[in-house]
Design a protein around this motif. Sequence first.
Motif, short mmCIF file in Angstrom:
data_model
loop_
_atom_site.label_atom_id
_atom_site.label_comp_id
_atom_site.label_asym_id
_atom_site.label_seq_id
_atom_site.Cartn_x
_atom_site.Cartn_y
_atom_site.Cartn_z
N PHE A 52 -9.75 20.06 -22.14
CA PHE A 52 -9.72 21.53 -23.29
C PHE A 52 -10.05 21.16 -24.61
O PHE A 52 -10.81 21.89 -25.22
CB PHE A 52 -8.31 22.10 -23.07
CG PHE A 52 -8.21 23.24 -23.77
CD1 PHE A 52 -8.93 24.70 -23.54
CD2 PHE A 52 -7.56 23.29 -25.23
CE1 PHE A 52 -8.62 25.79 -24.34
CE2 PHE A 52 -7.40 24.46 -25.80
CZ PHE A 52 -7.75 25.58 -25.65
N SER A 53 -9.35 20.01 -25.28
CA SER A 53 -9.53 19.67 -26.58
C SER A 53 -10.83 19.28 -26.64
O SER A 53 -11.59 19.62 -27.75
CB SER A 53 -8.77 18.59 -26.86
OG SER A 53 -8.52 18.34 -28.22
N VAL A 56 -13.34 22.50 -26.37
CA VAL A 56 -13.27 23.62 -27.46
C VAL A 56 -13.85 22.74 -28.95
O VAL A 56 -14.74 23.66 -29.52
CB VAL A 56 -12.02 23.71 -27.78
CG1 VAL A 56 -11.70 24.47 -29.07
CG2 VAL A 56 -11.09 24.56 -26.71
N ASN A 87 -7.08 24.36 -30.79
CA ASN A 87 -6.89 23.02 -30.44
C ASN A 87 -5.69 22.74 -30.81
O ASN A 87 -4.89 22.16 -29.98
CB ASN A 87 -7.92 22.11 -31.42
CG ASN A 87 -8.07 20.74 -30.77
OD1 ASN A 87 -8.03 20.43 -29.62
ND2 ASN A 87 -8.13 19.58 -31.84
N MET A 90 -2.92 24.75 -28.53
CA MET A 90 -2.72 24.02 -27.44
C MET A 90 -1.73 22.51 -27.61
O MET A 90 -0.55 22.64 -26.80
CB MET A 90 -3.70 23.26 -26.74
CG MET A 90 -3.61 22.16 -25.56
SD MET A 90 -5.03 21.04 -25.24
CE MET A 90 -4.93 20.16 -26.57
#
Length: 503
Positions: A52-53, A56, A87, A90
Motif C-alpha cells: 500500500f505504502s 500510493v 501514507n 496508514m
Amino acid sequence: MSLVSNLFLLFVAAGVIVYYLVPAKWQWLVLLAFSYIYYIAGGIRYVGFLLFSTFVTWLTALAIEKMETAGKHKTERKFVILGLVLNFGMLGLVKYTNFAIENLNALFHMNLRGMQILLPLGISFYTFQSSGYILDVYWKRCKAEHHPLKYALFVSFFPQILQGPIGRYSRLAHQLYEPHKFESANITRGLERILWGFFKKMILADWSAVFVDAIFDNPDQYGGLAIFGVLFYTIQLYADFSGGMDVVIGIASMFGIELDENFTRPFFATSITDFWHRWHITLGTWMKDYVFYPVTLSGWMKKFGRWAKKVFGKKTGRTLPICLSNLIVFFVVGVWHGAAWKYIVYGMYNGIIIAFSGLMAGNYKNWKKKLNITGKENGYYVFMIIRTFVLVNISWFFDRADTVGQALHMMRLAVTRFAPAELLLIPAGKEGTAFTPYALLILAVGCMILFIVSVLQERGIRIRETLSRCSLPVTVAIYFCLLLSIGFFGSTAAVRGFIYAQF
C-alpha cells in the motif's frame, strides 16, 4: 528472521552469490526478490501494508510530475497532501488508534473498545522513507521513478527495511539499480562491519538487557540499582541500535551499496543538539529537512516571528520561531517512537532543552566570557560531555520505563537509594546468580573495547584501514579473537530481537 541468526546469514550469503552470478542488468531484480522474501518471512500478513505504502507514494510522485509538466501547481500540491495523508494515515491507523481510544476513554469516561490491529514490521521506517520521496519529487530534488518494481526496491531494500537507516532516493536509488562487479574488498569490508555489529549486539546489548529488564521490571525489588538500570540501558540501546546499523551497512556493502551512517560516537557529544547530530542521524536529518525547515519557513511561523519581535524585541523574536519549530520537531520524534505518553514526554524533554539552549545562547556566551572560558579547554570539554551524558540518561528513563509515572519513580530511586551489591542478586544466564560476576566482567571488558575504539575514531583514526596495514597474522588474530568472543560469550546471553525493529 533475526539479523543475528544463522538462517539470516545463510540468506545473505545466498543473496550475494545469486546477485553476482546473474547478468548485471538483472541484479536489481535479485535484490527486489530477496527483499520481499525477507519481508514475507517476517509474516505474509504484513506485506499488504508495504505494498500500500509503495503503490500510493509511487502513484503520487507520478501525478506530481504530471501536474508539474502541465503547469497545474495547485493540483500538484493537492496530490502531495493526498499522498502524505494516505501514507501517514496508514501508519497512524495501525500504530496510534488504540492509543487514541485509551485516551478518549480516560478523558471522557467512555468505554470504547480497542482494535485488534497488526503492527507491521518496520512500518515507521519505510513510511518515512517513501514520504520523503514524495516531498523530494515535489521540491524537484529528484525525478519520479516510472518503473514500479524499481521503486518497490527503493522502499523495501531488505537490509534496511526493519530499522533503517532512512534512505533518500537521490542517494540510494542509483546504487540499487546500477550493476555492480564483484569486488573482494566489498565483501571483506562488509564482513568486518557485520562482525563488529555482532560484537556490540550479542555481547554488549544482550548482556546489558539482562540487568536492564530485571531492574526496570522490578523497580521495588532492585530499587537500589535504578542508576545502574539506566546506565545499562544506555549500553543496551546504543550497542543494539548501532550494532544493528553495522550489520545493515555491512550487508549492503557486500552488494556494492553504501548506506548512510546513523551514528557517529554520540556519547562524545557536548550538547543535546550535538547528540542528535550524532544519534539516529538519518531520522534527525529527515526531521530537519521535512519538518523543521517547512515549519520554520511557513507563513504562520513568519507571522509568529513578526509578533515575537514586536513583543520581545528583535533578538528574542528571531529565536522564538526556531525554538517553537524545535519543539514541534521533537514532539514528532516522540510520537514516531511509539504510541504512549512516555515517548511524547521523551521527545518534548529533548525539545525543551534544545529550545531553552537556543534562548540562552547569548547568556551562555557572556557567562563564558566572564569566567574566561574559551571553550577550547580540556576540562571544559570533558565537563560538557559529562553534562550531556547526564541529560541524555535522564531522557532514557522515559524511553525504557513502562509509563511516565514509573520513569519518575525510577528517577527518585536513582537519587534516594544506592545499593550496588544488589547487582549480584540478579540472575544472569542459565546458572543464575553464579554467573552474574562473570556477566558483569564480560560487559566491563566489552565496554572498554568499545570505548577505546570510539576514542580512536573520534581522533580521526580509521580502525579498519589501520588494521589492513598490519601483517596478515596480526589481522587474522584480531578478527579471530573477536569472532571467538562472539561465539563464546554472545551465545550465553538470551537471544533478543533488535529494539528498533518494533518501530
